[in-house]
Design an enzyme around this catalytic site. Structure first.
Site, PDB file in Angstrom:
ATOM      1  N   LYS A   1       0.812  -1.217   0.000  1.00  0.00           N
ATOM      2  CA  LYS A   1       0.000   0.000   0.000  1.00  0.00           C
ATOM      3  C   LYS A   1       0.851   1.275   0.000  1.00  0.00           C
ATOM      4  CE  LYS A   1      -3.935  -2.116   2.413  1.00  0.00           C
ATOM      5  NZ  LYS A   1      -5.031  -2.192   1.452  1.00  0.00           N
TER       6      LYS A   1
ATOM      7  N   GLU B   1      -2.526   7.941   7.585  1.00  0.00           N
ATOM      8  CA  GLU B   1      -3.328   8.832   6.747  1.00  0.00           C
ATOM      9  C   GLU B   1      -4.482   9.444   7.514  1.00  0.00           C
ATOM     10  OE1 GLU B   1      -4.049   6.332   3.237  1.00  0.00           O
ATOM     11  OE2 GLU B   1      -6.003   5.764   3.992  1.00  0.00           O
TER      12      GLU B   1
ATOM     13  N   HIS C   1     -15.283  -3.743   7.878  1.00  0.00           N
ATOM     14  CA  HIS C   1     -14.569  -3.246   6.698  1.00  0.00           C
ATOM     15  C   HIS C   1     -14.702  -4.194   5.507  1.00  0.00           C
ATOM     16  CE1 HIS C   1     -12.931   0.075   8.875  1.00  0.00           C
ATOM     17  NE2 HIS C   1     -12.353  -0.711   9.755  1.00  0.00           N
TER      18      HIS C   1
ATOM     19  N   ARG D   1      -7.178  -8.064  -9.364  1.00  0.00           N
ATOM     20  CA  ARG D   1      -7.879  -9.320  -9.658  1.00  0.00           C
ATOM     21  C   ARG D   1      -9.311  -9.001 -10.047  1.00  0.00           C
ATOM     22  NH1 ARG D   1     -10.946  -8.845  -4.987  1.00  0.00           N
ATOM     23  NH2 ARG D   1      -9.739  -8.027  -3.244  1.00  0.00           N
TER      24      ARG D   1
END
Ligand code: ADP
Ligand code: ADP
Ligand code: MG
Length: 499
Positions: A116, A200, A235, A292
């Protein structure tokens, strides 16, 4: 042209990929664990080979066994599905080294996007908006503190190697920052074998809106519009729809451009998804690229009328994309509900057992992608997702009504399922208004969504069920409300249901 393709997966996605392969005249090769020997994905394939074992580590994650089968069966290509080895660069490389085409992007793109931090830096350089934060050296604590103060609390610490909704930690105030960074790094090291973390801004009440992207080996890149995926528990998505309700044409166009720029920046080939979060000011930020086919790809298929697996195969065979950007238009509205064997009233705990009764709904604009049938066992070894119920209609209101109908005509007995819960969400005023964000289910937990009228229906259904069909009812009654709410309609209107 491929003649034979191995599907390195199980369940609904293996069944779904098999369908397109066979339509294209390509033989589908299935693999299976011991307990999957009789599953639909095996029975529907042209050839099937045993992997042995039952846990994923013993079976569907065994690169050595998969490669041995692929070679001895003489396949041209491998389709990885989603989950399992689909985002595993080493697996894609192993295919390459054995002269077998991996149906997906290149190994270097998979590994870059699986990180990430690299992904975020790459996108920032390509001019794609990213969530403000810190992706530098985590030992520079004073600089991090300053960045956090500037962007404002709460902030989110995320693992570079995170995935599946895991590896995130919320920091509410400056005093917690250092311990959160240290704790998150320790956790990430333990969970992913990679302790690198970044920070973040925590976007409050965001919507999760993602864009399907597609690239070929001739330099063509397109986007296939968006999917709204804000209804999540832990999530993880449970309801997705396309188009995203209330998304303005201007924001949609800007996001589509950003998604294509993201794909071009990394030389993306085959199917992928660029995930964004959108704040309450309609500002959007890059989240990650999933390299994917996505679980929720069918809603895109229904709205743009394309078969994404066919396009994946076309591109993997080295042909140009079967569509250009101008061919792709959004028509009507599609919704997908993920049907899980789990208990929404008990923290979504997975439910195991045998599917004593399993009937899929049918009708125009209704699609069920499933990997189970009546009699199938639902075990702890694999994801408890039984199927995906997908509907298409001319607009959102009609699609909602169709989905509510379909959920009501989807009797499942033997395990607790989330079908009644899904129906409660779809009928909720806020959902109907399109007033959704990723915290929807925290704001409206299962019990709060349940309609009083439905509870009355439930009592009625229980009485009717007990009267009409005594056999097996002890079991149904012990399953709790979810199953009963679903079976009420077909059972009460007994004529429609043939046992
Ligand atoms: P989608 O956006 O298609 O729902 P997810 O990111 O939720 O995709 O993951 C799809 C599948 O991959 C799920 O079965 C999920 O459990 C699995 N998965 C994703 N990331 C990981 C990971 N890091 N470790 C294990 N499984 C993962
Ligand atoms: P994963 O690889 O686990 O899917 P993502 O970065 O895609 O990780 O995040 C998963 C979910 O976590 C998102 O769909 C969103 O609900 C939430 N999330 C991630 N980053 C943020 C953020 N900066 N602010 C608010 N929510 C976030
Ligand atoms: Mg994600």
């Amino acid at each position: 042209m491929f003649r034979k393709v191995l599907i390195a997966n199980r369940g609904e996605i293996a069944v779904r990929v098999t369908r397109t392969l066979q339509e294209m005249g390509i033989a589908a090769v299935a693999v299976y664990s011991d307990m999957d020997a009789e599953s639909p994905h095996v029975l529907g394939a042209d050839e099937a080979y045993s992997l042995g074992g039952n846990t994923p580590a013993e079976s569907y994650l065994r690169v050595d066994k998969l490669m041995a089968i692929a070679k001895s069966a003489g396949v041209d290509a491998v389709h990885p599905g989603y989950g399992f080895l689909s985002e595993n660069a080493a697996f894609a490389t192993a295919c390459q080294e054995n002269g077998i085409t991996f149906i997906g992007p290149t190994p270097d793109v998979i590994s870059a996007m699986g990180d990430k931090i690299i992904a975020k830096k790459t996108m920032e350089e390509a001019g794609v908006p990213v969530v403000p934060g810190w992706t530098g050296d985590v030992s520079q604590i004073e600089e991090i503190r300053q960045v956090a103060d500037e962007i404002g609390y709460p902030v989110l610490v995320k693992a570079a190697a995170g995935g599946g909704g895991k590896g995130m930690r919320l920091v509410q105030e400056p005093a917690q920052l250092v311990s959160a960074l240290e704790g998150a790094a320790r956790e990430a090291e333990k969970a992913f074998g990679d302790g690198r973390i970044f920070l973040e801004k925590y976007i409050t009440r965001p919507r999760h809106i993602e864009f399907q992207i597609f690239g070929d080996t001739h330099g063509n890149v397109v986007h296939l519009f968006e999917r709204e995926c804000s209804i999540q528990r832990r999530h993880q998505k449970i309801i997705e729809e396309s188009p995203a309700p209330g998304l303005s044409p201007e924001v949609r166009e800007a996001m589509g451009k950003a998604a294509v720029a993201a794909a071009k920046a990394i030389g993306y080939t085959n199917a992928g998804t660029v995930e964004f979060i959108v704040d309450d000011q309609n500002r959007f930020y890059f989240l990650e690229v999933n390299t994917r086919l996505q679980v929720e790809h069918p809603i895109t298929e229904l709205v743009i009328r394309q078969d994404l697996v066919r396009a994946q195969l076309t591109v993997a065979m080295g042909h140009p994309l079967p569509f250009t950007q101008r061919d792709i238009v959004q028509d009507g509205h599609a919704i997908e509900c993920r049907i899980y064997a789990e208990d929404p009233d008990n923290q979504f705990l997975p439910s195991t057992g045998t599917l004593q009764l399993y009937r899929e709904p049918h009708g125009p604009g209704i699609r069920v992608d499933s990997g189970v049938r009546q009699g199938s066992a639902v075990t702890i070894h694999y994801d408890p997702m039984l199927s995906k119920l997908i509907v298409w209609a001319k607009d959102r209101t009609a699609a909602l009504a169709k989905m509510v109908w379909a959920l009501k005509h989807y009797p499942i007995l033997g395990v607790t399922t989330n079908t009644a819960f899904l129906r409660d969400i779809l009928l909720h005023e806020a959902f109907v208004q399109g007033d959704i964000d990723t915290h929807f289910l925290e704001r409206y937990p299962a019990a709060s969504l349940r309609q009083p009228a439905q509870q009355q229906d439930l009592a009625l259904a229980m009485a009717a069920v007990a009267l009409e069909r005594p056999i097996g009812m002890g079991q149904a009654l012990s399953q709790g409300s979810d199953n009963l709410a679903v079976i009420q309609d077909p059972w009460v209107t007994a004529g429609a249901w043939r046992g």
